[in-house]
Design a protein around this motif. Structure first.
Motif, PDB file in Angstrom:
ATOM      1  N   LEU A  49      65.254  33.651  -2.811  1.00 58.65           N
ATOM      2  CA  LEU A  49      66.670  33.334  -2.639  1.00 58.65           C
ATOM      3  C   LEU A  49      67.540  34.082  -3.642  1.00 58.65           C
ATOM      4  O   LEU A  49      68.661  34.472  -3.331  1.00 58.65           O
ATOM      5  N   LEU A  50      67.008  34.280  -4.833  1.00 50.83           N
ATOM      6  CA  LEU A  50      67.783  34.914  -5.894  1.00 50.83           C
ATOM      7  C   LEU A  50      67.990  36.410  -5.683  1.00 50.83           C
ATOM      8  O   LEU A  50      68.768  37.027  -6.417  1.00 50.83           O
ATOM      9  N   SER A  55      74.373  38.609 -10.239  1.00 53.71           N
ATOM     10  CA  SER A  55      74.690  38.361 -11.637  1.00 53.71           C
ATOM     11  C   SER A  55      73.433  38.447 -12.493  1.00 53.71           C
ATOM     12  O   SER A  55      72.453  37.736 -12.249  1.00 53.71           O
ATOM     13  N   ALA A  56      73.466  39.313 -13.491  1.00 56.30           N
ATOM     14  CA  ALA A  56      72.326  39.461 -14.397  1.00 56.30           C
ATOM     15  C   ALA A  56      72.080  38.163 -15.156  1.00 56.30           C
ATOM     16  O   ALA A  56      70.931  37.791 -15.411  1.00 56.30           O
ATOM     17  N   LEU A  61      68.784  33.242 -16.155  1.00 59.94           N
ATOM     18  CA  LEU A  61      68.734  31.787 -16.219  1.00 59.94           C
ATOM     19  C   LEU A  61      67.794  31.197 -15.169  1.00 59.94           C
ATOM     20  O   LEU A  61      66.898  30.411 -15.489  1.00 59.94           O
ATOM     21  N   LEU A  62      67.996  31.610 -13.915  1.00 63.34           N
ATOM     22  CA  LEU A  62      67.259  31.005 -12.807  1.00 63.34           C
ATOM     23  C   LEU A  62      65.949  31.707 -12.476  1.00 63.34           C
ATOM     24  O   LEU A  62      64.945  31.044 -12.207  1.00 63.34           O
ATOM     25  N   GLY A  63      65.965  33.025 -12.469  1.00 60.60           N
ATOM     26  CA  GLY A  63      64.751  33.764 -12.125  1.00 60.60           C
ATOM     27  C   GLY A  63      63.734  33.760 -13.244  1.00 60.60           C
ATOM     28  O   GLY A  63      62.643  33.202 -13.118  1.00 60.60           O
ATOM     29  N   ALA A 114      68.444  34.419   2.019  1.00 59.25           N
ATOM     30  CA  ALA A 114      69.495  34.964   1.148  1.00 59.25           C
ATOM     31  C   ALA A 114      70.289  36.059   1.840  1.00 59.25           C
ATOM     32  O   ALA A 114      71.470  36.246   1.564  1.00 59.25           O
ATOM     33  N   GLY A 115      69.645  36.792   2.714  1.00 58.34           N
ATOM     34  CA  GLY A 115      70.326  37.894   3.397  1.00 58.34           C
ATOM     35  C   GLY A 115      70.448  39.109   2.494  1.00 58.34           C
ATOM     36  O   GLY A 115      69.977  39.112   1.369  1.00 58.34           O
ATOM     37  N   PRO A 116      71.113  40.131   2.985  1.00 60.94           N
ATOM     38  CA  PRO A 116      71.243  41.366   2.189  1.00 60.94           C
ATOM     39  C   PRO A 116      72.056  41.124   0.924  1.00 60.94           C
ATOM     40  O   PRO A 116      73.013  40.362   0.946  1.00 60.94           O
ATOM     41  N   PRO A 117      71.647  41.793  -0.161  1.00 59.53           N
ATOM     42  CA  PRO A 117      72.382  41.605  -1.436  1.00 59.53           C
ATOM     43  C   PRO A 117      73.774  42.191  -1.383  1.00 59.53           C
ATOM     44  O   PRO A 117      74.130  43.022  -0.651  1.00 59.53           O
TER      45      PRO A 117
END
Length: 117
Positions: A49-50, A55-56, A61-63, A114-117
């Motif tokens: 999802l990430l 955002s770096a 934080l999350l990854g 998540a779809g394309p970034p």
């Protein structure tokens, strides 16, 4: 500052891993490590999802932080070895192959959602 983001994510991910593992495992009367399997698959999905997050800081934080502490390769490896040594060789093979397949499927599904970034 980056290390603080990682530490904050890990401070949530590590207890979440422990509590999830205990909750899932307590519901199964089996030697198969369902708790570890669950956190690893969920963590793979969240990492997928990430991929849409640019955002770096959110990635750290999350990854790195949250998912890094939530998932556990070392416990997976140890539990697989213990299954094998304990004579539950079928479960050991199922754990290794199933974890790999489910983790890859979960990360793929996460990226698809998540779809394309």
């Amino acid at each position: 500052m980056n290390w603080l983001l990682v530490a904050l994510g890990a401070a949530v991910g590590a207890p979440l891993r422990y509590l999830t593992d205990r909750a899932v495992q307590s519901r199964h009367d089996s030697v198969f490590p369902w708790g570890t399997f669950t956190v690893n698959v969920v963590g793979s999905f969240v990492l997928g999802l990430l991929t849409g997050v640019t955002s770096a800081q959110a990635q750290l934080l999350l990854g790195t932080g949250l998912c890094g502490a939530l998932t556990t390769y070392s416990t997976f490896s140890y539990e697989t070895l213990k299954l094998y040594e304990g004579g539950a060789r079928g479960y050991a093979v199922l754990n290794a192959g199933g974890s790999l397949a489910a983790g890859l499927a979960a990360v793929w599904l996460g990226t698809a959602v998540a779809g394309p970034p």
